[in-house]
Scaffold this motif. Structure first.
Motif, PDB file in Angstrom:
ATOM      1  N   ALA A  86       3.306  11.151  -2.640  1.00 36.19           N
ATOM      2  CA  ALA A  86       3.172   9.634  -3.472  1.00 36.19           C
ATOM      3  C   ALA A  86       2.126   8.637  -2.860  1.00 36.19           C
ATOM      4  O   ALA A  86       1.431   8.180  -3.577  1.00 36.19           O
ATOM      5  N   ARG A  87       2.108   8.751  -1.427  1.00 36.50           N
ATOM      6  CA  ARG A  87       1.308   7.816  -0.989  1.00 36.50           C
ATOM      7  C   ARG A  87      -0.173   8.143  -1.038  1.00 36.50           C
ATOM      8  O   ARG A  87      -1.164   7.066  -1.291  1.00 36.50           O
ATOM      9  N   LEU A  88      -0.452   9.149  -1.108  1.00 40.43           N
ATOM     10  CA  LEU A  88      -1.817   9.772  -1.281  1.00 40.43           C
ATOM     11  C   LEU A  88      -2.323   9.638  -2.792  1.00 40.43           C
ATOM     12  O   LEU A  88      -3.350   9.063  -2.902  1.00 40.43           O
ATOM     13  N   GLU A  89      -1.601  10.031  -3.749  1.00 44.12           N
ATOM     14  CA  GLU A  89      -1.849   9.830  -5.242  1.00 44.12           C
ATOM     15  C   GLU A  89      -2.025   8.538  -5.592  1.00 44.12           C
ATOM     16  O   GLU A  89      -2.973   8.122  -6.347  1.00 44.12           O
ATOM     17  N   THR A  90      -1.257   7.643  -4.848  1.00 38.76           N
ATOM     18  CA  THR A  90      -1.322   6.140  -5.313  1.00 38.76           C
ATOM     19  C   THR A  90      -2.753   5.601  -4.627  1.00 38.76           C
ATOM     20  O   THR A  90      -3.486   4.767  -5.201  1.00 38.76           O
ATOM     21  N   ALA A  91      -2.871   5.898  -3.344  1.00 38.89           N
ATOM     22  CA  ALA A  91      -4.076   5.415  -2.760  1.00 38.89           C
ATOM     23  C   ALA A  91      -5.271   5.946  -3.352  1.00 38.89           C
ATOM     24  O   ALA A  91      -6.259   5.224  -3.660  1.00 38.89           O
ATOM     25  N   LEU A  92      -5.145   7.189  -3.990  1.00 43.40           N
ATOM     26  CA  LEU A  92      -6.587   7.732  -4.723  1.00 43.40           C
ATOM     27  C   LEU A  92      -6.703   6.843  -5.939  1.00 43.40           C
ATOM     28  O   LEU A  92      -7.709   6.537  -6.335  1.00 43.40           O
ATOM     29  N   ALA A  93      -5.266   6.762  -6.472  1.00 39.86           N
ATOM     30  CA  ALA A  93      -5.555   6.122  -7.889  1.00 39.86           C
ATOM     31  C   ALA A  93      -6.133   4.745  -7.881  1.00 39.86           C
ATOM     32  O   ALA A  93      -6.984   4.165  -8.487  1.00 39.86           O
ATOM     33  N   LEU A  94      -5.648   4.059  -6.834  1.00 38.09           N
ATOM     34  CA  LEU A  94      -6.178   2.531  -6.591  1.00 38.09           C
ATOM     35  C   LEU A  94      -7.593   2.613  -6.114  1.00 38.09           C
ATOM     36  O   LEU A  94      -8.155   1.615  -6.767  1.00 38.09           O
ATOM     37  N   VAL A  95      -8.206   3.590  -5.558  1.00 41.05           N
ATOM     38  CA  VAL A  95      -9.679   3.422  -5.032  1.00 41.05           C
ATOM     39  C   VAL A  95     -10.505   3.893  -6.481  1.00 41.05           C
ATOM     40  O   VAL A  95     -11.190   3.207  -6.760  1.00 41.05           O
ATOM     41  N   GLU A  96      -9.850   4.926  -7.193  1.00 44.39           N
ATOM     42  CA  GLU A  96     -10.547   5.211  -8.534  1.00 44.39           C
ATOM     43  C   GLU A  96     -10.431   4.121  -9.423  1.00 44.39           C
ATOM     44  O   GLU A  96     -11.362   4.194 -10.182  1.00 44.39           O
ATOM     45  N   VAL A 112     -12.843   1.221  -8.669  1.00 43.01           N
ATOM     46  CA  VAL A 112     -14.494   1.617  -8.815  1.00 43.01           C
ATOM     47  C   VAL A 112     -14.436   1.806 -10.365  1.00 43.01           C
ATOM     48  O   VAL A 112     -15.477   1.271 -10.849  1.00 43.01           O
ATOM     49  N   ASP A 113     -13.601   2.282 -11.168  1.00 46.66           N
ATOM     50  CA  ASP A 113     -13.816   2.300 -12.564  1.00 46.66           C
ATOM     51  C   ASP A 113     -13.860   0.838 -13.145  1.00 46.66           C
ATOM     52  O   ASP A 113     -14.684   0.770 -14.036  1.00 46.66           O
ATOM     53  N   ALA A 114     -13.177   0.153 -12.691  1.00 45.96           N
ATOM     54  CA  ALA A 114     -12.921  -1.264 -13.178  1.00 45.96           C
ATOM     55  C   ALA A 114     -14.164  -2.005 -13.069  1.00 45.96           C
ATOM     56  O   ALA A 114     -14.620  -2.605 -13.724  1.00 45.96           O
ATOM     57  N   VAL A 115     -14.741  -2.203 -11.774  1.00 51.59           N
ATOM     58  CA  VAL A 115     -15.968  -2.696 -11.382  1.00 51.59           C
ATOM     59  C   VAL A 115     -17.186  -2.179 -12.023  1.00 51.59           C
ATOM     60  O   VAL A 115     -18.083  -3.008 -12.316  1.00 51.59           O
ATOM     61  N   VAL A 116     -17.377  -0.831 -12.011  1.00 47.26           N
ATOM     62  CA  VAL A 116     -18.453  -0.207 -12.429  1.00 47.26           C
ATOM     63  C   VAL A 116     -18.571  -0.640 -14.228  1.00 47.26           C
ATOM     64  O   VAL A 116     -19.675  -0.647 -14.284  1.00 47.26           O
ATOM     65  N   HIS A 117     -17.318  -0.542 -14.649  1.00 49.83           N
ATOM     66  CA  HIS A 117     -17.451  -0.926 -16.127  1.00 49.83           C
ATOM     67  C   HIS A 117     -17.758  -2.484 -16.427  1.00 49.83           C
ATOM     68  O   HIS A 117     -18.487  -2.627 -17.101  1.00 49.83           O
TER      69      HIS A 117
END
Length: 467
Positions: free
Chosen positions: A334-344, A347-352
């Motif tokens: 859960a910690r890994l999946e949440t961290a990956l989601a927050l990173v991606e 990136v998705d939000a600022v790039v858009h």
């Protein structure tokens, strides 16, 4: 698919315009990875339908007598390997061979020309300029590089080693510990051979998987982890061309959009010093929960015929490694999946935000990237193959919406300030209630650090006064 035992065959021909000339030999088909990194079939073999019943025919049947020495040398190298849990020299060689064969659509690797290098450098420079207006994190890309697929392999293997070795170490320890203690001294040569074979098999499959992945990735951060050297934004022109082929978008826009994503990742990993260790620690924590079915290993060891080494490989293919269903393992995942989601999601939000006013195809490319990540593309499948762990940001859309809401509510500085400390970041439950998180008062860790520093300084002064 080759049926060559352990995948050993002659290296295929390098591309004429590749980055290291030619290596002559056979050319064969390419086989995909199998669960947990063990499978038969290294690219380069050319066995026939009956080879599965005759491993020596599979290994030597298509060779001329002058090539037999090279084949025996490879086998000797495999059995004499005395390094760590993975034979990384073998992994590198196999990855390079896989790259040299080209992708399934017939596209082979090629050296990057000066015009392509200039185009990548210009795209990253412009992307960084656009990102300056949508994030408070400064540029993290000191240089921009354009890589061939082979160069991507060379540059990322050190990080793959860091990610995979913890799991391979557990497997190697299990292979050495299945015999009763009183028998281990007597079985020293056999155990040494098993470890060498295990390192070779890991090396084979990792090399094949990484080589296959090199034909798909468009940069150094496709898996959400920093695979390349720090401070470098890297793009692969050949794969970018393949990526944009069916989108109906100009190559310049595709390159610029992907440069935005690469440059945004670079900013995050360069200026959030704890993030890399946080992600890699979550991977290692998950790896520690992988258990080995030692009863199956014991059965294999008891029946192992040294003249039939593929016996062990077949057993390893049979699902010997499984994640433990424990609270600790679930928490690590859960910690890994949440961290990956927050990173991606960030990136998705600022790039858009940077691309939307400037690129007519921003929405289409954003959706393409989201689907690519959510559907478990080659990057996720590769890592799942190696240790049974999917690097898939399952909640990418939720995280992206949360970061966008934070921008509206707190501004760019307030949003990016959450990266100052891991305890300030949203949790998995916050992704369920983004509005609650956005409007909740956050702890100011900078003030806490200041208070702690002042208290420590006062204690030192008090100590000096009592002397």
């Amino acid at each position: 698919m080759s049926d060559t035992p352990f995948g050993f065959g002659l290296p295929p021909e390098e591309p004429d315009n590749g980055d290291e000339g030619k290596k002559k030999g056979n050319q064969g088909g390419q086989s995909g990875p199998t669960p947990f990194g063990f499978g038969t079939g290294l690219p380069g073999g050319s066995g026939g339908p009956g080879d599965a019943d005759n491993p020596f025919a599979a290994m030597f049947g298509s060779m001329n007598p002058n090539d037999l020495g090279a084949a025996f040398q490879q086998i000797g190298q495999m059995l004499s390997y005395e390094g760590g849990p993975v034979n990384w020299d073998m992994a590198k060689d196999i990855a390079r061979q896989t790259v040299a064969q080209g992708t399934s659509d017939g596209v082979k690797d090629a050296s990057v020309g000066l015009a392509e290098k200039s185009a990548v450098e210009e795209a990253v420079r412009l992307a960084d300029h656009w990102l300056d207006g949508v994030t408070s994190l400064p540029s993290g890309a000191a240089t921009a590089v354009a890589w061939s697929r082979a160069e991507w392999v060379e540059a990322t293997l050190p990080v793959w080693k860091e990610l995979v070795d913890p799991v391979a170490e557990r497997v190697g320890a299990a292979m050495g510990g299945v015999l009763p203690e009183e028998m281990q001294a007597m079985a020293g040569p056999l155990l040494g051979m098993m470890r060498s074979m295990g390192g070779a098999m890991f090396g084979q499959q990792i090399g094949q998987a990484v080589g296959t992945l090199a034909g798909e990735v468009v940069g150094s951060t496709d898996v959400g982890l920093p695979l390349g050297p720090a401070g470098k934004a890297a793009l692969l022109p050949l794969n970018i061309e393949r990526f944009g082929k069916d989108l109906g978008v100009s190559s310049d826009e595709v390159r610029l959009y992907l440069a935005l994503r690469e440059a945004a990742h670079a900013r995050l990993f360069a200026h959030v010093p704890w993030l890399r260790s946080h992600l890699f620690g979550a991977v290692e924590g998950y790896a520690r929960g992988i258990k080995v079915d030692t009863s199956k290993l014991e059965e294999v060891v008891g029946q192992l015929d040294p003249s039939n080494p593929e016996q062990l490989q077949e057993a390893l293919q049979g699902g010997m490694f499984q994640p433990q269903d424990t609270p600790e393992q679930k928490a690590a995942l859960a910690r890994l999946e949440t961290a990956l989601a927050l990173v991606e999601g960030w990136v998705d939000a600022v790039v858009h935000e940077a691309a939307k006013p400037r690129l007519t195809s921003a929405d289409a490319m954003r959706e393409t990237m989201r689907r690519r990540r959510a559907s478990g593309g080659p990057a996720e499948q590769t890592f799942a193959t190696l240790i049974g762990l999917e690097l898939r940001p399952r909640r990418l859309r939720d995280a992206s919406r949360l970061w966008a809401s934070l921008t509206d509510a707190r501004g760019v500085d307030g949003r990016d300030g959450l990266w100052e400390h891991p305890d300030m970041l949203p949790t998995a439950s916050d992704l369920d209630d983004p509005d609650g998180f956005v409007h909740r008062e956050q702890l100011d860790f900078s003030e806490i650090d200041k208070m702690l520093g002042e208290a420590a300084q006062k204690r030192e002064q008090d100590g000096d006064d009592t002397k």
